[in-house]
Scaffold this motif. Structure first.
Motif, PDB file in Angstrom:
ATOM      1  N   PRO A   1      16.927 -13.870  -6.394  1.00 37.45           N
ATOM      2  CA  PRO A   1      15.701 -14.206  -5.666  1.00 37.45           C
ATOM      3  C   PRO A   1      15.604 -15.706  -5.432  1.00 37.45           C
ATOM      4  O   PRO A   1      15.991 -16.505  -6.295  1.00 37.45           O
ATOM      5  N   SER A   2      15.088 -16.094  -4.266  1.00 33.13           N
ATOM      6  CA  SER A   2      15.037 -17.524  -3.921  1.00 33.13           C
ATOM      7  C   SER A   2      13.637 -18.106  -3.930  1.00 33.13           C
ATOM      8  O   SER A   2      13.487 -19.324  -4.073  1.00 33.13           O
ATOM      9  N   SER A   3      12.602 -17.285  -3.770  1.00 27.31           N
ATOM     10  CA  SER A   3      11.231 -17.794  -3.794  1.00 27.31           C
ATOM     11  C   SER A   3      10.274 -16.630  -3.981  1.00 27.31           C
ATOM     12  O   SER A   3      10.644 -15.461  -3.807  1.00 27.31           O
ATOM     13  N   VAL A   4       9.030 -16.944  -4.347  1.00 27.60           N
ATOM     14  CA  VAL A   4       7.975 -15.939  -4.426  1.00 27.60           C
ATOM     15  C   VAL A   4       6.832 -16.405  -3.537  1.00 27.60           C
ATOM     16  O   VAL A   4       6.464 -17.577  -3.519  1.00 27.60           O
ATOM     17  N   ASN A   5       6.290 -15.457  -2.763  1.00 24.91           N
ATOM     18  CA  ASN A   5       5.277 -15.775  -1.772  1.00 24.91           C
ATOM     19  C   ASN A   5       4.246 -14.659  -1.748  1.00 24.91           C
ATOM     20  O   ASN A   5       4.564 -13.500  -2.029  1.00 24.91           O
ATOM     21  N   LEU A   6       3.020 -14.980  -1.385  1.00 27.85           N
ATOM     22  CA  LEU A   6       1.957 -13.983  -1.281  1.00 27.85           C
ATOM     23  C   LEU A   6       1.779 -13.578   0.172  1.00 27.85           C
ATOM     24  O   LEU A   6       1.700 -14.432   1.064  1.00 27.85           O
ATOM     25  N   GLY A   7       1.722 -12.264   0.402  1.00 23.99           N
ATOM     26  CA  GLY A   7       1.528 -11.753   1.739  1.00 23.99           C
ATOM     27  C   GLY A   7       0.277 -10.920   1.837  1.00 23.99           C
ATOM     28  O   GLY A   7      -0.442 -10.719   0.848  1.00 23.99           O
ATOM     29  N   PRO A   8      -0.041 -10.418   3.021  1.00 25.71           N
ATOM     30  CA  PRO A   8      -1.230  -9.586   3.206  1.00 25.71           C
ATOM     31  C   PRO A   8      -1.205  -8.357   2.309  1.00 25.71           C
ATOM     32  O   PRO A   8      -0.147  -7.842   1.942  1.00 25.71           O
ATOM     33  N   GLY A   9      -2.394  -7.889   1.943  1.00 26.55           N
ATOM     34  CA  GLY A   9      -2.494  -6.681   1.139  1.00 26.55           C
ATOM     35  C   GLY A   9      -2.096  -6.874  -0.301  1.00 26.55           C
ATOM     36  O   GLY A   9      -1.647  -5.932  -0.953  1.00 26.55           O
ATOM     37  N   ASP A  10      -2.271  -8.094  -0.832  1.00 25.95           N
ATOM     38  CA  ASP A  10      -1.935  -8.371  -2.230  1.00 25.95           C
ATOM     39  C   ASP A  10      -0.504  -7.926  -2.536  1.00 25.95           C
ATOM     40  O   ASP A  10      -0.247  -7.127  -3.446  1.00 25.95           O
ATOM     41  N   THR A  11       0.417  -8.458  -1.772  1.00 24.18           N
ATOM     42  CA  THR A  11       1.826  -8.108  -1.909  1.00 24.18           C
ATOM     43  C   THR A  11       2.657  -9.362  -2.129  1.00 24.18           C
ATOM     44  O   THR A  11       2.445 -10.379  -1.453  1.00 24.18           O
ATOM     45  N   LEU A  12       3.589  -9.308  -3.073  1.00 30.93           N
ATOM     46  CA  LEU A  12       4.535 -10.385  -3.300  1.00 30.93           C
ATOM     47  C   LEU A  12       5.732 -10.215  -2.369  1.00 30.93           C
ATOM     48  O   LEU A  12       6.297  -9.118  -2.275  1.00 30.93           O
ATOM     49  N   TRP A  13       6.117 -11.287  -1.710  1.00 33.33           N
ATOM     50  CA  TRP A  13       7.292 -11.310  -0.843  1.00 33.33           C
ATOM     51  C   TRP A  13       8.367 -12.155  -1.530  1.00 33.33           C
ATOM     52  O   TRP A  13       8.147 -13.328  -1.799  1.00 33.33           O
TER      53      TRP A  13
END
Length: 417
Positions: free
Chosen positions: A137-149
């Motif tokens: 994994p290279s990064s963690v990001n927050l997306g719509p709908g309380d989802t980790l990208w």
């Protein structure tokens, strides 16, 4: 605070700048003229209908700062596995509006979630090739709908992991997955990422640039918002004991590509050795450029010797082959100037933070803060550092190492005076 020496000396590998957090209160609001609450009036140069604000080096307002440490996570003396992590990068931190902090544990292939005080809440993902599992994994990001990208270069996909524990899914990224650089900016129907290209082909005439691309939720590229030049790199051959090694070495003091997203869909980018950053419209159109003195300074022999000494020190610590070290020192090359910008971030209030090298190569000697329109609010010169992460409407996270060189995350609350 000094820049980690690995960024100065071993650029044929990828290193990430981990800077402590200092937070300060600012005042003033956006306006359409070239004078903000800093009291400095910028000269305005308009070319092709695009303004460039040119700020002088002196007379900016000195910003007050206030912060309070509310939690420290991790460290060598911690036995609880819920509070242990390793190989966390600056792009491995994310936070939400409620104050939860997400730490991407590169060694454990998982994401650890903590509350605003650093209390463990949950863990997500794990090592593997299946749905919701990670390899690199290279990064963690927050997306719509309380989802980790979470982009995963080895699995050639971006993982979407729901915080409620529901079934996740992945977006196949093909070759682009191995070249996603840093954070993602995730919108309701698309996401934006920088693509960093590598090539080890010995006869390569030049290296491709770094585009900032908007992708659809199917992983297909939609449009290019910005294209940054590739840093100068040299393909070199090291030979010893009948062995040859072809290595790609970035030229020392090459300018980095920085980008960040504003809450209204605009972006800010910087890729020049000069003090220059650009505000982009959501579609990538150039809105305004901002520049400040001084100009990039010339590299000195002292600068070069410092880099070479650090290469030698690291090689000795790793018991490197003496002949290989000699050749590597001989073939290390340098850009002609020291870049002024050392980092660029956008905080929760859409203020733009710019780290500035004044005297020391690739080290932050000053932090300048602008409003969302690029108007200078003021500067911080006393022990200036850039934040690793702003989140939670008043929190910041700082990635550090304890006295045993084990990673910790410090949670700080910002006090606005």
């Amino acid at each position: 605070m000094p820049l980690p020496t690995s960024k100065l000396v071993s650029k044929f590998l990828v290193y990430l700048f981990l800077a402590p957090v200092m937070v300060f209160a600012v005042s003033g609001c956006a306006s359409d003229d070239a004078t903000a609450s800093s009291g400095i009036e910028a000269a305005v140069d308009t070319v092709g209908g695009v303004e460039t604000l040119l700020y002088p080096e002196t007379s900016a307002r000195q910003l007050a700062l206030s912060l309070d440490t509310v939690g420290i996570i991790g460290g060598a003396l911690v036995d609880d596995p819920d509070y242990q992590f390793d190989r966390v990068s600056r792009n491995g931190l994310a936070g939400d509006s409620a104050g939860s902090l997400y730490v991407l544990d590169g060694a454990g292939k998982r994401i650890q979630r903590y509350d605003a005080a650093g209390v463990y809440l949950a863990s997500y993902a794990g090592e593997g090739e299946g749905p919701g599992e990670l390899q690199r994994p290279s990064s963690v990001n927050l997306g719509p709908g309380d989802t980790l990208w979470v982009p995963d270069t080895s699995n050639r996909r971006t993982n979407l992991i729901p915080l409620d524990g529901g079934a996740g899914r992945s977006i196949p990224m093909g070759d682009a997955s191995s070249r996603l650089g840093g954070r993602l900016d995730v919108k309701s129907t698309s996401f934006v990422a920088a693509i960093r290209s590598f090539s080890f082909t010995p006869d390569a005439a030049e290296f491709p640039p770094f585009p900032l691309i908007r992708f659809g939720y199917d992983g297909a590229g939609m449009d290019t918002l910005w294209t940054a030049p590739a840093p100068a790199r040299d393909l070199v051959t090291l030979e010893t004991g009948g062995r040859s090694m072809i290595m790609m070495m970035s030229r020392q003091f090459s300018p980095s590509f920085y980008w960040a997203a504003l809450s209204d869909g605009r972006f800010v980018v910087a890729d020049s050795p000069e003090y220059l950053f650009t505000l982009l419209a959501p579609d990538g159109g150039v809105l305004r450029r901002i520049s400040r003195e001084p100009a990039a300074r010339a590299v000195t022999e002292t600068d070069k010797q410092f880099v070479l000494d650090e290469i030698r020190r690291q090689a000795e610590e790793n018991d490197s082959d003496d002949e290989m070290l000699r050749q590597r020192l001989e073939k290390t090359t340098f850009e002609p100037v020291i870049p002024r910008i050392t980092g660029l971030h956008v905080d929760e209030a859409d203020r733009i933070w710019v780290g500035v090298s004044v005297d020391r190569p690739e080290r932050t000697d000053r932090v300048d803060v602008y409003d969302s329109q690029g108007l200078l609010l003021g500067e911080l010169r006393s022990d200036p550092v850039l934040p690793d992460l702003f989140y939670g409407g008043g929190l910041a996270a700082e990635l550090i190492e304890d006295e045993f060189d084990v990673q910790q995350v410090v949670i700080q609350r910002l006090a606005i005076e």
